[in-house]
Design a protein around this motif. Structure first.
Motif, PDB file in Angstrom:
ATOM      1  N   PHE A 177      -4.861  -1.789   6.041  1.00 56.20           N
ATOM      2  CA  PHE A 177      -3.852  -0.754   5.694  1.00 56.20           C
ATOM      3  C   PHE A 177      -3.481  -1.195   4.152  1.00 56.20           C
ATOM      4  O   PHE A 177      -3.405  -0.607   3.094  1.00 56.20           O
ATOM      5  CB  PHE A 177      -2.653  -0.769   6.201  1.00 56.20           C
ATOM      6  N   THR A 178      -3.517  -2.575   3.851  1.00 56.80           N
ATOM      7  CA  THR A 178      -3.679  -3.141   2.537  1.00 56.80           C
ATOM      8  C   THR A 178      -4.537  -2.723   1.915  1.00 56.80           C
ATOM      9  O   THR A 178      -4.401  -2.162   0.514  1.00 56.80           O
ATOM     10  CB  THR A 178      -3.304  -4.526   2.636  1.00 56.80           C
ATOM     11  N   ARG A 179      -5.762  -2.845   2.300  1.00 57.42           N
ATOM     12  CA  ARG A 179      -6.946  -2.338   1.423  1.00 57.42           C
ATOM     13  C   ARG A 179      -6.813  -0.800   1.075  1.00 57.42           C
ATOM     14  O   ARG A 179      -7.231  -0.355  -0.098  1.00 57.42           O
ATOM     15  CB  ARG A 179      -8.214  -2.811   2.227  1.00 57.42           C
ATOM     16  N   TRP A 180      -6.533   0.063   2.139  1.00 55.63           N
ATOM     17  CA  TRP A 180      -6.243   1.502   1.682  1.00 55.63           C
ATOM     18  C   TRP A 180      -5.461   1.629   0.517  1.00 55.63           C
ATOM     19  O   TRP A 180      -5.423   2.451  -0.337  1.00 55.63           O
ATOM     20  CB  TRP A 180      -5.784   2.099   2.958  1.00 55.63           C
ATOM     21  N   LEU A 181      -4.208   0.823   0.652  1.00 49.17           N
ATOM     22  CA  LEU A 181      -3.233   1.016  -0.605  1.00 49.17           C
ATOM     23  C   LEU A 181      -3.640   0.706  -1.960  1.00 49.17           C
ATOM     24  O   LEU A 181      -3.677   1.398  -2.772  1.00 49.17           O
ATOM     25  CB  LEU A 181      -1.952   0.191  -0.240  1.00 49.17           C
ATOM     26  N   ALA A 182      -4.631  -0.514  -1.913  1.00 47.72           N
ATOM     27  CA  ALA A 182      -5.052  -0.997  -2.910  1.00 47.72           C
ATOM     28  C   ALA A 182      -5.900   0.039  -3.612  1.00 47.72           C
ATOM     29  O   ALA A 182      -6.224   0.264  -4.757  1.00 47.72           O
ATOM     30  CB  ALA A 182      -5.753  -2.509  -2.918  1.00 47.72           C
ATOM     31  N   ALA A 183      -6.861   0.636  -2.609  1.00 47.72           N
ATOM     32  CA  ALA A 183      -8.085   1.434  -3.071  1.00 47.72           C
ATOM     33  C   ALA A 183      -7.165   3.023  -3.507  1.00 47.72           C
ATOM     34  O   ALA A 183      -7.881   3.632  -4.440  1.00 47.72           O
ATOM     35  CB  ALA A 183      -9.012   1.809  -1.889  1.00 47.72           C
ATOM     36  N   ALA A 184      -6.036   2.994  -3.046  1.00 51.20           N
ATOM     37  CA  ALA A 184      -5.477   4.316  -3.635  1.00 51.20           C
ATOM     38  C   ALA A 184      -4.744   3.903  -4.888  1.00 51.20           C
ATOM     39  O   ALA A 184      -4.037   5.106  -5.668  1.00 51.20           O
ATOM     40  CB  ALA A 184      -4.398   4.788  -2.642  1.00 51.20           C
ATOM     41  N   GLY A 185      -4.761   2.734  -5.369  1.00 49.84           N
ATOM     42  CA  GLY A 185      -4.080   2.477  -6.816  1.00 49.84           C
ATOM     43  C   GLY A 185      -2.848   1.563  -6.886  1.00 49.84           C
ATOM     44  O   GLY A 185      -2.401   1.496  -7.784  1.00 49.84           O
ATOM     45  N   PHE A 186      -2.410   1.288  -5.641  1.00 54.33           N
ATOM     46  CA  PHE A 186      -1.107   0.822  -5.502  1.00 54.33           C
ATOM     47  C   PHE A 186      -1.315  -0.852  -5.868  1.00 54.33           C
ATOM     48  O   PHE A 186      -2.354  -1.235  -5.755  1.00 54.33           O
ATOM     49  CB  PHE A 186      -0.609   0.741  -4.079  1.00 54.33           C
ATOM     50  N   ARG A 187      -0.120  -1.513  -6.025  1.00 51.49           N
ATOM     51  CA  ARG A 187      -0.401  -2.896  -6.430  1.00 51.49           C
ATOM     52  C   ARG A 187       1.106  -3.528  -5.922  1.00 51.49           C
ATOM     53  O   ARG A 187       1.916  -2.780  -5.294  1.00 51.49           O
ATOM     54  CB  ARG A 187      -0.117  -3.082  -8.094  1.00 51.49           C
TER      55      ARG A 187
ATOM     56  N   PRO B 221       4.873  -5.030  17.635  1.00 60.08           N
ATOM     57  CA  PRO B 221       5.423  -5.207  16.496  1.00 60.08           C
ATOM     58  C   PRO B 221       5.471  -3.887  15.308  1.00 60.08           C
ATOM     59  O   PRO B 221       4.240  -3.138  15.576  1.00 60.08           O
ATOM     60  CB  PRO B 221       4.710  -6.249  15.767  1.00 60.08           C
ATOM     61  N   ILE B 222       6.187  -3.753  14.770  1.00 65.63           N
ATOM     62  CA  ILE B 222       6.601  -2.507  13.812  1.00 65.63           C
ATOM     63  C   ILE B 222       6.424  -3.173  12.547  1.00 65.63           C
ATOM     64  O   ILE B 222       7.264  -3.939  12.066  1.00 65.63           O
ATOM     65  CB  ILE B 222       7.561  -1.718  14.071  1.00 65.63           C
ATOM     66  N   PHE B 223       5.186  -3.001  11.569  1.00 68.18           N
ATOM     67  CA  PHE B 223       5.367  -3.518  10.281  1.00 68.18           C
ATOM     68  C   PHE B 223       6.011  -2.428   9.284  1.00 68.18           C
ATOM     69  O   PHE B 223       6.090  -1.300   9.502  1.00 68.18           O
ATOM     70  CB  PHE B 223       4.004  -3.518   9.695  1.00 68.18           C
ATOM     71  N   LEU B 224       6.371  -3.144   8.319  1.00 67.27           N
ATOM     72  CA  LEU B 224       6.826  -2.265   7.038  1.00 67.27           C
ATOM     73  C   LEU B 224       5.979  -2.700   5.909  1.00 67.27           C
ATOM     74  O   LEU B 224       5.780  -4.107   5.387  1.00 67.27           O
ATOM     75  CB  LEU B 224       8.071  -2.635   6.548  1.00 67.27           C
ATOM     76  N   ILE B 225       5.036  -1.915   5.056  1.00 64.59           N
ATOM     77  CA  ILE B 225       4.264  -2.384   4.033  1.00 64.59           C
ATOM     78  C   ILE B 225       4.939  -1.530   2.759  1.00 64.59           C
ATOM     79  O   ILE B 225       5.151  -0.524   2.995  1.00 64.59           O
ATOM     80  CB  ILE B 225       2.870  -1.806   4.164  1.00 64.59           C
ATOM     81  N   THR B 226       5.155  -2.462   1.720  1.00 63.60           N
ATOM     82  CA  THR B 226       5.645  -1.908   0.477  1.00 63.60           C
ATOM     83  C   THR B 226       4.735  -2.056  -0.401  1.00 63.60           C
ATOM     84  O   THR B 226       3.896  -2.951  -0.429  1.00 63.60           O
ATOM     85  CB  THR B 226       7.150  -2.398  -0.005  1.00 63.60           C
ATOM     86  N   ALA B 227       4.727  -1.152  -1.542  1.00 57.93           N
ATOM     87  CA  ALA B 227       3.809  -1.254  -2.836  1.00 57.93           C
ATOM     88  C   ALA B 227       4.302  -0.474  -3.720  1.00 57.93           C
ATOM     89  O   ALA B 227       5.256   0.418  -3.911  1.00 57.93           O
ATOM     90  CB  ALA B 227       2.306  -0.803  -2.176  1.00 57.93           C
ATOM     91  N   ARG B 228       3.667  -0.544  -5.045  1.00 50.78           N
ATOM     92  CA  ARG B 228       4.332  -0.021  -6.225  1.00 50.78           C
ATOM     93  C   ARG B 228       3.283   0.649  -6.851  1.00 50.78           C
ATOM     94  O   ARG B 228       1.818   0.424  -6.753  1.00 50.78           O
ATOM     95  CB  ARG B 228       4.812  -0.989  -7.159  1.00 50.78           C
ATOM     96  N   ARG B 229       3.627   1.921  -7.430  1.00 52.89           N
ATOM     97  CA  ARG B 229       2.400   2.516  -8.403  1.00 52.89           C
ATOM     98  C   ARG B 229       2.043   1.862  -9.700  1.00 52.89           C
ATOM     99  O   ARG B 229       3.061   1.372 -10.160  1.00 52.89           O
ATOM    100  CB  ARG B 229       3.139   3.793  -8.713  1.00 52.89           C
TER     101      ARG B 229
END
Length: 214
Positions: free
Chosen positions: A174-184, A206-214
């Protein structure tokens, strides 16, 4: 296939909307997710936020008082009807609802400071595509906060539940998907652990929360 899956989701959630909030387990999960979002994201009283897959607003209604405005979106009119009534009864004035399916429709023209969701991504066939849409919907330096299941063996949902596209997600993928979409500034943590009885045994999910910024 995507359209059929989303139709199944809409029909199911319309059918169960009236009783959705009756589950103590569901309310506990929403409370933990909302608190974890509030801890992870520096919410501001002037922020414009969008909740995607809001359901009856169990998460969003807890965050709305800390935001400027919340647009609560779901593909189920039944779920949104319940949320509208709850918001009216509680006198919540900064929350609006909208039927929205970003797998089929163009996103709103508005830009948001925060987009969040809880337990929605596993219903989305093409998650990387949706993450790219989210990125385009955010204002500069805007945040996403996405909660969902860690990868599991398929036992979280009973076999008769339609509309499930994924049995959770590996956090690194999921982290790789976010990075590929342009998130940091991508960060993951555990927001909640759900417990269910399966074959006479207690199974923890377990339920994760992933946060990211544009």
């Amino acid at each position: 296939m995507s359209s059929l899956l989303q139709d199944s989701n809409r029909q199911r959630f319309d059918r169960i909307a009236a009783d959705w909030d009756d589950s103590p387990r569901r309310r506990a999960m929403a409370g933990d997710v909302a608190r974890t979002i509030a801890d992870a994201v520096p919410l501001q009283s002037d922020w414009q936020a969008l909740e995607y897959g809001c359901g009856t607003g169990l998460v969003g209604a807890q965050l709305a008082p800390r935001l400027g405005h919340l647009l609560a979106c779901d593909l189920s009119p039944g779920m949104l009807s319940v949320l509208d009534e709850k918001a009216r009864a509680a006198g919540v004035g900064n929350l609006d609802t909208r039927v929205l399916d970003l797998t089929r429709e163009a996103p709103p023209a508005q830009r948001f400071d925060l987009i969040f969701s809880s337990m929605t991504m596993h219903h989305i066939p093409d998650v990387p595509a949706l993450l790219r849409v989210f990125h385009g919907m955010l204002a500069a330096d805007g945040w996403v906060a996405l909660a969902d299941l860690d990868a599991e063996d398929g036992s979280f949902h009973t076999p008769d539940v339609p509309g499930v596209a994924h049995h959770g997600f590996a956090r690194d993928e999921f982290t790789r998907w976010l990075a590929a979409a342009g998130f940091r500034d991508i960060s993951a943590r555990t927001a909640h652990t759900a417990e269910k009885t399966r074959d006479g045994k207690t199974v923890r999910y377990p339920i994760f929360l992933i946060t990211a910024r544009r």
